[in-house]
Design a protein around this motif. Structure first.
Motif, PDB file in Angstrom:
ATOM      1  N   MET A   1       1.057  -1.236  -0.033  1.00  0.00           N
ATOM      2  CA  MET A   1      -0.086  -0.090   0.065  1.00  0.00           C
ATOM      3  C   MET A   1       0.917   1.306  -0.009  1.00  0.00           C
ATOM      4  SD  MET A   1      -3.098   1.130   2.754  1.00  0.00           S
ATOM      5  CE  MET A   1      -1.847   1.460   3.803  1.00  0.00           C
ATOM      6  N   LEU A   2       0.620   2.158  -1.122  1.00  0.00           N
ATOM      7  CA  LEU A   2       1.250   3.437  -1.101  1.00  0.00           C
ATOM      8  C   LEU A   2      -0.028   4.264  -0.164  1.00  0.00           C
ATOM      9  CD1 LEU A   2       2.985   3.851  -4.496  1.00  0.00           C
ATOM     10  CD2 LEU A   2       4.206   3.674  -2.288  1.00  0.00           C
ATOM     11  N   TRP A   3       0.463   5.718  -0.327  1.00  0.00           N
ATOM     12  CA  TRP A   3      -0.410   6.521   0.452  1.00  0.00           C
ATOM     13  C   TRP A   3      -0.813   7.314  -0.638  1.00  0.00           C
ATOM     14  CZ3 TRP A   3       4.407   4.978   1.579  1.00  0.00           C
ATOM     15  CH2 TRP A   3       5.509   5.779   1.361  1.00  0.00           C
ATOM     16  N   PRO A   4      -2.161   7.981  -0.449  1.00  0.00           N
ATOM     17  CA  PRO A   4      -2.833   8.756  -1.579  1.00  0.00           C
ATOM     18  C   PRO A   4      -1.880   9.928  -2.317  1.00  0.00           C
ATOM     19  CG  PRO A   4      -4.330   8.503   0.354  1.00  0.00           C
ATOM     20  CD  PRO A   4      -2.967   8.319   0.847  1.00  0.00           C
ATOM     21  N   ASN A   5      -0.995  10.565  -1.522  1.00  0.00           N
ATOM     22  CA  ASN A   5       0.000  11.685  -2.098  1.00  0.00           C
ATOM     23  C   ASN A   5       1.050  11.573  -1.574  1.00  0.00           C
ATOM     24  OD1 ASN A   5      -1.990  13.271  -3.921  1.00  0.00           O
ATOM     25  ND2 ASN A   5      -2.980  13.302  -2.046  1.00  0.00           N
ATOM     26  N   VAL A   6       2.202  11.209  -2.400  1.00  0.00           N
ATOM     27  CA  VAL A   6       3.612  11.301  -1.833  1.00  0.00           C
ATOM     28  C   VAL A   6       4.158  12.843  -1.788  1.00  0.00           C
ATOM     29  CG1 VAL A   6       6.128  10.460  -2.163  1.00  0.00           C
ATOM     30  CG2 VAL A   6       3.955   9.027  -2.570  1.00  0.00           C
ATOM     31  N   HIS A   7       4.000  13.519  -0.677  1.00  0.00           N
ATOM     32  CA  HIS A   7       4.059  14.915  -0.849  1.00  0.00           C
ATOM     33  C   HIS A   7       5.558  15.307  -0.809  1.00  0.00           C
ATOM     34  CE1 HIS A   7       0.082  15.944   0.042  1.00  0.00           C
ATOM     35  NE2 HIS A   7       0.088  15.328   1.354  1.00  0.00           N
ATOM     36  N   ASN A   8       6.443  14.300  -0.584  1.00  0.00           N
ATOM     37  CA  ASN A   8       7.864  14.758  -0.817  1.00  0.00           C
ATOM     38  C   ASN A   8       8.259  14.094  -2.170  1.00  0.00           C
ATOM     39  OD1 ASN A   8      10.744  14.715  -0.548  1.00  0.00           O
ATOM     40  ND2 ASN A   8      11.100  13.716   1.361  1.00  0.00           N
ATOM     41  N   VAL A   9       8.858  15.277  -2.787  1.00  0.00           N
ATOM     42  CA  VAL A   9       9.033  15.112  -4.335  1.00  0.00           C
ATOM     43  C   VAL A   9      10.068  14.006  -4.314  1.00  0.00           C
ATOM     44  CG1 VAL A   9       9.840  16.053  -6.518  1.00  0.00           C
ATOM     45  CG2 VAL A   9       8.283  17.489  -4.865  1.00  0.00           C
ATOM     46  N   ASN A  10      11.222  14.107  -3.501  1.00  0.00           N
ATOM     47  CA  ASN A  10      12.295  13.284  -3.549  1.00  0.00           C
ATOM     48  C   ASN A  10      12.085  11.977  -3.294  1.00  0.00           C
ATOM     49  OD1 ASN A  10      14.354  15.281  -4.155  1.00  0.00           O
ATOM     50  ND2 ASN A  10      14.321  15.712  -2.134  1.00  0.00           N
ATOM     51  N   SER A  11      11.061  11.788  -2.334  1.00  0.00           N
ATOM     52  CA  SER A  11      10.587  10.461  -2.267  1.00  0.00           C
ATOM     53  C   SER A  11       9.875   9.933  -3.215  1.00  0.00           C
ATOM     54  CB  SER A  11       9.573  10.436  -0.796  1.00  0.00           C
ATOM     55  OG  SER A  11      10.343  10.367   0.361  1.00  0.00           O
ATOM     56  N   GLY A  12       9.213  10.436  -3.940  1.00  0.00           N
ATOM     57  CA  GLY A  12       8.199  10.072  -5.224  1.00  0.00           C
ATOM     58  C   GLY A  12       9.491   9.480  -6.377  1.00  0.00           C
ATOM     59  N   TYR A  13      10.317  10.245  -6.332  1.00  0.00           N
ATOM     60  CA  TYR A  13      11.439   9.910  -7.438  1.00  0.00           C
ATOM     61  C   TYR A  13      12.143   8.517  -6.820  1.00  0.00           C
ATOM     62  CZ  TYR A  13      11.484  14.300 -10.206  1.00  0.00           C
ATOM     63  OH  TYR A  13      10.959  15.148 -11.100  1.00  0.00           O
TER      64      TYR A  13
ATOM     65  N   ALA B   1       6.614  21.981   5.720  1.00  0.00           N
ATOM     66  CA  ALA B   1       6.421  23.442   5.196  1.00  0.00           C
ATOM     67  C   ALA B   1       5.834  23.528   3.861  1.00  0.00           C
ATOM     68  CB  ALA B   1       7.826  24.070   5.079  1.00  0.00           C
ATOM     69  N   ARG B   2       6.354  22.833   2.947  1.00  0.00           N
ATOM     70  CA  ARG B   2       5.568  22.640   1.536  1.00  0.00           C
ATOM     71  C   ARG B   2       4.003  22.463   1.564  1.00  0.00           C
ATOM     72  NH1 ARG B   2      10.427  20.407  -0.487  1.00  0.00           N
ATOM     73  NH2 ARG B   2       9.618  18.524  -0.257  1.00  0.00           N
ATOM     74  N   VAL B   3       3.780  21.365   2.431  1.00  0.00           N
ATOM     75  CA  VAL B   3       2.138  20.784   2.702  1.00  0.00           C
ATOM     76  C   VAL B   3       1.538  21.974   3.311  1.00  0.00           C
ATOM     77  CG1 VAL B   3       0.795  19.216   3.862  1.00  0.00           C
ATOM     78  CG2 VAL B   3       2.756  18.433   2.700  1.00  0.00           C
ATOM     79  N   ALA B   4       1.935  22.629   4.186  1.00  0.00           N
ATOM     80  CA  ALA B   4       1.507  23.803   4.978  1.00  0.00           C
ATOM     81  C   ALA B   4       1.205  24.875   4.042  1.00  0.00           C
ATOM     82  CB  ALA B   4       2.193  24.295   6.195  1.00  0.00           C
ATOM     83  N   GLU B   5       2.185  25.305   3.151  1.00  0.00           N
ATOM     84  CA  GLU B   5       1.934  26.239   2.284  1.00  0.00           C
ATOM     85  C   GLU B   5       0.800  26.085   1.176  1.00  0.00           C
ATOM     86  OE1 GLU B   5       5.923  26.939   0.439  1.00  0.00           O
ATOM     87  OE2 GLU B   5       6.814  27.694   2.125  1.00  0.00           O
ATOM     88  N   ALA B   6       0.985  24.836   0.690  1.00  0.00           N
ATOM     89  CA  ALA B   6      -0.199  24.246  -0.195  1.00  0.00           C
ATOM     90  C   ALA B   6      -1.680  24.377   0.437  1.00  0.00           C
ATOM     91  CB  ALA B   6       0.018  22.833  -0.745  1.00  0.00           C
ATOM     92  N   ALA B   7      -1.810  23.959   1.653  1.00  0.00           N
ATOM     93  CA  ALA B   7      -3.007  23.854   2.286  1.00  0.00           C
ATOM     94  C   ALA B   7      -3.336  25.537   2.502  1.00  0.00           C
ATOM     95  CB  ALA B   7      -2.846  23.523   3.676  1.00  0.00           C
TER      96      ALA B   7
END
Length: 320
Positions: A167-179, A284-290
Motif C-alpha cells: 500500500m502506497l499513500w494517496p499523495n507522496v508529498h515529498n518530491v524526492n521520495s516520489g522519485y 512546510a510545503r504541505v502547509a504552504e499548499a494548504a
C-alpha cells in the motif's frame, strides 16, 4: 514529479487495516534498505499508534552496509521499535525474525500472537512471508501490487501472520521520495516517466557515485550534467535514432533498470539526517499548499457571493 498512484484495492486495504489493527498485537513493516525513509508508510505510523513495530530492512544486499547499520541503530533508539536487516538469499536470518517477534511481546507467551505485516509494493514482503511460513503462501514477483487482499498465515512459534496488500499513500508529498520510490520500482510504470526518473538517478549518481558510473559505462570523461550522462550512456549502448540522436527514453530505461538490479554496487539513497531535514521541508510545503488552497477556496466563494449579489440587484432593478 508528483506520485499519485492509489488504486482502489489500496484504499480498500487501508480500511481493512484500520478495522483489524485493534486485534493485532504487533506490526511488521518491511522497508527497502536503500530508502528506509521513503519506503516507510506515514499512514501506518498514524494507524498503529503505540503498538510494537519491527522494521525489517529488506534487500539489504543491495544497500550500503555501513548505512544499513546506521539505520538499524536509529530505529532501535525508540522503545516501541526493533529493527533487522534481511536479504532474500539469507533464509536463516529471515526465520530468526520470529524469535525477535516473540521477545517484543513477552506478555503473549503461551498465547497466539497476531502480527500484521505491511509494506509498500515490490519491497519483498511476500518473499519474507514464504520463508517465515516455510512454504509458498504469498505470490512473489517484480511487479508492484501483486497481493490484493488480506490473508492469515500460521508461521509457527505461536505467531499468526496477517498479510496485507502492498500500500502506497494517496499523495507522496515529498518530491524526492516520489522519485526514489519510482526509481526502485515501487510505482507502476504507467504512473511514471522513465526519462524523468532517469534524470533523477543521473543527478544522484553524479553527485554521490561518479566512480561507479565511470566503471559501469566505461566513461573516460565524466559528464557534468544529467543530460550529458544520459546521452553518454545512450551512445555507449547504441540507443540512437534518426540523425544519430540519442533516444533519451531508451537510455534512461537502461540506467534505471541497472540501478535497480544492483550492478553498480551497493547503494543507499537516504540517511537519518536527510530524513529529518526532508520531513521539515515537506511539512512546510504541505502547509504552504494548504494555505494556498484555503485562499483559493475563499476567493472562489467570494466570487460566487459577488455574482449572486449582482444577480439579485439586477432582478431588483428589473422589478422596479
Amino acid at each position: 514529479m508528483a506520485i499519485q498512484w492509489f488504486p482502489g484495492h489500496m484504499h480498500k486495504a487501508r480500511l481493512e487495516m484500520e478495522a483489524v489493527l485493534p486485534k493485532v498485537h504487533l506490526v511488521i513493516e518491511v522497508l527497502d534498505a536503500r530508502i528506509p525513509y521513503s519506503s516507510e508508510n506515514p499512514l501506518l505510523a498514524e494507524l498503529r499508534g503505540d503498538k510494537p513495530c519491527l522494521k525489517v530492512l529488506a534487500k539489504s544486499d543491495l544497500a550500503d552496509e555501513a548505512m544499513t547499520a546506521t539505520w538499524l541503530s536509529y530505529y532501535e533508539q525508540s522503545d516501541s521499535l526493533r529493527a533487522a536487516a534481511v536479504t532474500s538469499e539469507d533464509v536463516p536470518t529471515i526465520r530468526r525474525l520470529k524469535s525477535i517477534l516473540t521477545r517484543m511481546v513477552p506478555h503473549r507467551r503461551d498465547k497466539t500472537t497476531a502480527a500484521m505485516i505491511v509494506g509498500i509494493p515490490n519491497v519483498g514482503k511476500s518473499t519474507i512471508i514464504n520463508f517465515l511460513a516455510g512454504k509458498k503462501i504469498a505470490k512473489t514477483g517484480n511487479t508492484p501490487a501483486i497481493t490484493r487482499q488480506q490473508q492469515q498465515v500460521k508461521i509457527g512459534d505461536g505467531i499468526m501472520l496477517l498479510d496485507t496488500p502492498g500500500m502506497l499513500w494517496p499523495n507522496v508529498h515529498n518530491v524526492n521520495s516520489g522519485y526514489r520510490l519510482a526509481l526502485l520500482g515501487s510505482v507502476k510504470e504507467t504512473a511514471m516517466d522513465y526519462a524523468d526518473i532517469g534524470f533523477f538517478a543521473a543527478r544522484f549518481l553524479l553527485a554521490k557515485y561518479p566512480d561507479r558510473l565511470a566503471a559501469r559505462y566505461e566513461l573516460d570523461v565524466m559528464p557534468e550534467t544529467e543530460l550529458e550522462l544520459i546521452e553518454a550512456i545512450g551512445r555507449k549502448r547504441g540507443c540512437l535514432g534518426k540523425s544519430n540522436l540519442v533516444d533519451i527514453d531508451r537510455a534512461s530505461r537502461i540506467l534505471v533498470t541497472e540501478f535497480r538490479s544492483g550492478v553498480m554496487g551497493r547503494l543507499t539513497l537516504e540517511t537519518p539526517q536527510m530524513m529529518a531535514r526532508e520531513r521539515v521541508q515537506t511539512a512546510a510545503r504541505v502547509a504552504e499548499a494548504a494555505e494556498a488552497a484555503t485562499k483559493k477556496d475563499a476567493k472562489r466563494k467570494k466570487r460566487f457571493r459577488d455574482k449572486q449579489r449582482a444577480q439579485r440587484k439586477s432582478r431588483e432593478m428589473d422589478g422596479r
